[in-house]
Design a protein around this motif. Structure first.
Motif, short mmCIF file in Angstrom:
data_model
loop_
_atom_site.label_atom_id
_atom_site.label_comp_id
_atom_site.label_asym_id
_atom_site.label_seq_id
_atom_site.Cartn_x
_atom_site.Cartn_y
_atom_site.Cartn_z
N GLY A 47 0.92 -1.32 -0.04
CA GLY A 47 -0.04 0.16 -0.09
C GLY A 47 0.82 1.20 -0.09
O GLY A 47 0.77 2.09 -0.61
N PHE A 48 1.96 1.25 0.81
CA PHE A 48 2.71 2.38 0.84
C PHE A 48 3.57 2.59 -0.46
O PHE A 48 3.57 3.87 -1.09
N ASN A 49 3.94 1.75 -1.09
CA ASN A 49 4.70 1.71 -2.27
C ASN A 49 3.71 2.21 -3.55
O ASN A 49 4.01 2.86 -4.42
N VAL A 50 2.46 1.58 -3.56
CA VAL A 50 1.17 1.91 -4.45
C VAL A 50 1.06 3.45 -4.36
O VAL A 50 0.88 4.19 -5.10
N ALA A 51 0.87 3.95 -3.02
CA ALA A 51 0.62 5.60 -2.95
C ALA A 51 1.71 6.42 -3.33
O ALA A 51 1.32 7.21 -3.90
N LEU A 52 3.06 6.04 -3.30
CA LEU A 52 3.80 6.74 -3.70
C LEU A 52 3.83 7.00 -5.22
O LEU A 52 4.09 8.20 -5.65
N LEU A 53 3.18 6.09 -5.83
CA LEU A 53 3.05 6.31 -7.44
C LEU A 53 1.56 6.96 -7.60
O LEU A 53 1.53 7.60 -8.52
N ALA A 54 0.75 6.33 -6.82
CA ALA A 54 -0.68 6.71 -7.29
C ALA A 54 -1.19 8.08 -6.92
O ALA A 54 -1.91 8.75 -7.48
N ILE A 55 -0.45 8.88 -5.64
CA ILE A 55 -0.92 10.27 -5.61
C ILE A 55 -0.45 11.29 -6.61
O ILE A 55 -1.31 11.93 -7.14
N PRO A 56 0.92 11.26 -7.08
CA PRO A 56 1.33 11.91 -8.26
C PRO A 56 0.58 11.60 -9.47
O PRO A 56 -0.11 12.47 -10.37
N GLN A 57 0.35 10.41 -9.69
CA GLN A 57 -0.49 9.85 -10.91
C GLN A 57 -1.85 10.43 -10.68
O GLN A 57 -2.48 10.75 -11.87
N GLY A 58 -2.63 10.48 -9.46
CA GLY A 58 -3.88 10.86 -9.58
C GLY A 58 -3.86 12.38 -9.89
O GLY A 58 -4.94 12.84 -10.58
N MET A 59 -3.09 13.10 -9.35
CA MET A 59 -2.82 14.54 -9.59
C MET A 59 -2.65 14.87 -11.26
O MET A 59 -3.24 15.79 -11.62
N ALA A 60 -1.94 13.94 -11.78
CA ALA A 60 -1.89 14.03 -13.17
C ALA A 60 -3.14 13.80 -14.13
O ALA A 60 -3.38 14.58 -15.01
N TYR A 61 -3.80 12.69 -13.52
CA TYR A 61 -5.01 12.50 -14.47
C TYR A 61 -6.32 13.71 -14.17
O TYR A 61 -6.95 14.08 -14.83
N ALA A 62 -6.08 14.21 -12.89
CA ALA A 62 -6.98 15.45 -12.70
C ALA A 62 -6.79 16.54 -13.49
O ALA A 62 -7.47 17.17 -14.03
N ALA A 63 -5.33 16.59 -13.56
CA ALA A 63 -4.89 17.87 -14.67
C ALA A 63 -5.31 17.66 -16.12
O ALA A 63 -5.68 18.59 -16.90
N ILE A 64 -5.27 16.21 -16.68
CA ILE A 64 -5.58 16.05 -17.82
C ILE A 64 -7.23 16.32 -18.00
O ILE A 64 -7.71 16.86 -19.34
N ALA A 65 -7.89 15.79 -17.03
CA ALA A 65 -9.34 16.31 -17.07
C ALA A 65 -9.74 17.74 -17.10
O ALA A 65 -10.96 17.79 -16.76
N ASP A 66 -8.87 18.49 -16.75
CA ASP A 66 -9.00 19.78 -16.33
C ASP A 66 -9.84 20.06 -15.09
O ASP A 66 -10.87 20.94 -15.20
N LEU A 67 -9.66 19.15 -14.12
CA LEU A 67 -10.23 19.35 -12.72
C LEU A 67 -9.42 19.48 -11.84
O LEU A 67 -8.01 19.54 -11.84
N PRO A 68 -9.76 20.14 -10.58
CA PRO A 68 -8.88 20.51 -9.53
C PRO A 68 -8.19 19.20 -9.14
O PRO A 68 -8.60 18.06 -9.00
#
Length: 221
Positions: A47-68
């Motif tokens: 879970g810790f290792n996945v979170a290190l990747l998932a948090i910035p990845q989730g931020m990037a997906y939000a940026a792609i969708a033009d959402l906060p």
């Protein structure tokens, strides 16, 4: 009579088909009965290792969708917390994807009159998508993918990647406030028209990030 018997036969086949693919909404019961400290330590580390990747990845997906940015983090976190209870595989990939982010962005780009209410409409879109996914899982819609040619899938992935890169180019050049388009051609046209507004600081940060990526990839695998 022949037609009626044919319909009954098809109805029975459809019933057997659906019964053979019943969804296990309580699949986590079996896991909890055999869960132990060793499993907990392994899950915590994963879970810790996945979170290190998932948090910035989730931020990037939000940026792609033009959402906060918070939308991407919340989507990733909620999916990671809830979806495992209904998953039968420890290798399941959960959370947002570039395809879903691109579809949401395209939806609002084509419906500009809804742009101001997009933050309140996203939860409704997510709920509807979830309902469609459940229906698709129950009807084995994923098995239809084996009949789609590889060239179509590669083309879809390639075009999605090109469109994502094009949509992010306005951020690289620092002209996001002046570029708004619904498709590839309109975005390229507007970037070309506003390129004189280029922000050297944005370009510098983007270039430094790209260089840092290659350095880390080479020396810190």
């Amino acid at each position: 009579m022949v037609r009626l018997s044919y319909l009954k036969k098809n109805a029975k086949q459809l019933k057997r088909f659906l019964q053979g693919n019943s969804l296990g909404f309580c699949s986590f019961k079996k896991t909890f009965t055999s869960y132990n400290w060793t499993s907990f330590k392994g899950d915590s580390s994963a879970g810790f290792n996945v979170a290190l990747l998932a948090i910035p990845q989730g931020m990037a997906y939000a940026a792609i969708a033009d959402l906060p940015i918070a939308f991407g983090i919340l989507c990733t976190a909620i999916a990671a917390l809830i979806a495992p209870f209904f998953s039968s595989s420890e290798f399941t990939n959960l959370g947002p994807t570039n395809a879903t982010a691109l579809l949401i962005s395209s939806f609002f780009a084509q419906n500009m009159h809804l742009i101001e209410a997009k933050e309140s409409l996203v939860p409704l879109i997510v709920i509807l998508a979830g309902i469609i996914c459940i229906i698709g899982a129950y009807s084995k819609a994923a098995e239809l993918m084996q009949y789609v040619s590889k060239s179509v899938l590669v083309g879809y992935i390639s075009v999605a990647a090109i469109l994502i890169i094009t949509k992010q180019a306005k951020h690289i050049f620092g002209i996001a406030d002046y570029v708004n388009g619904a498709n590839f051609f309109s975005i390229v046209k507007k970037i070309g028209a506003e390129i004189w507004r280029i922000n050297p600081y944005s370009v510098g940060v983007s270039a430094a990030t790209l260089i840092l990526y290659f350095v880390i990839k080479k020396y810190f695998k």
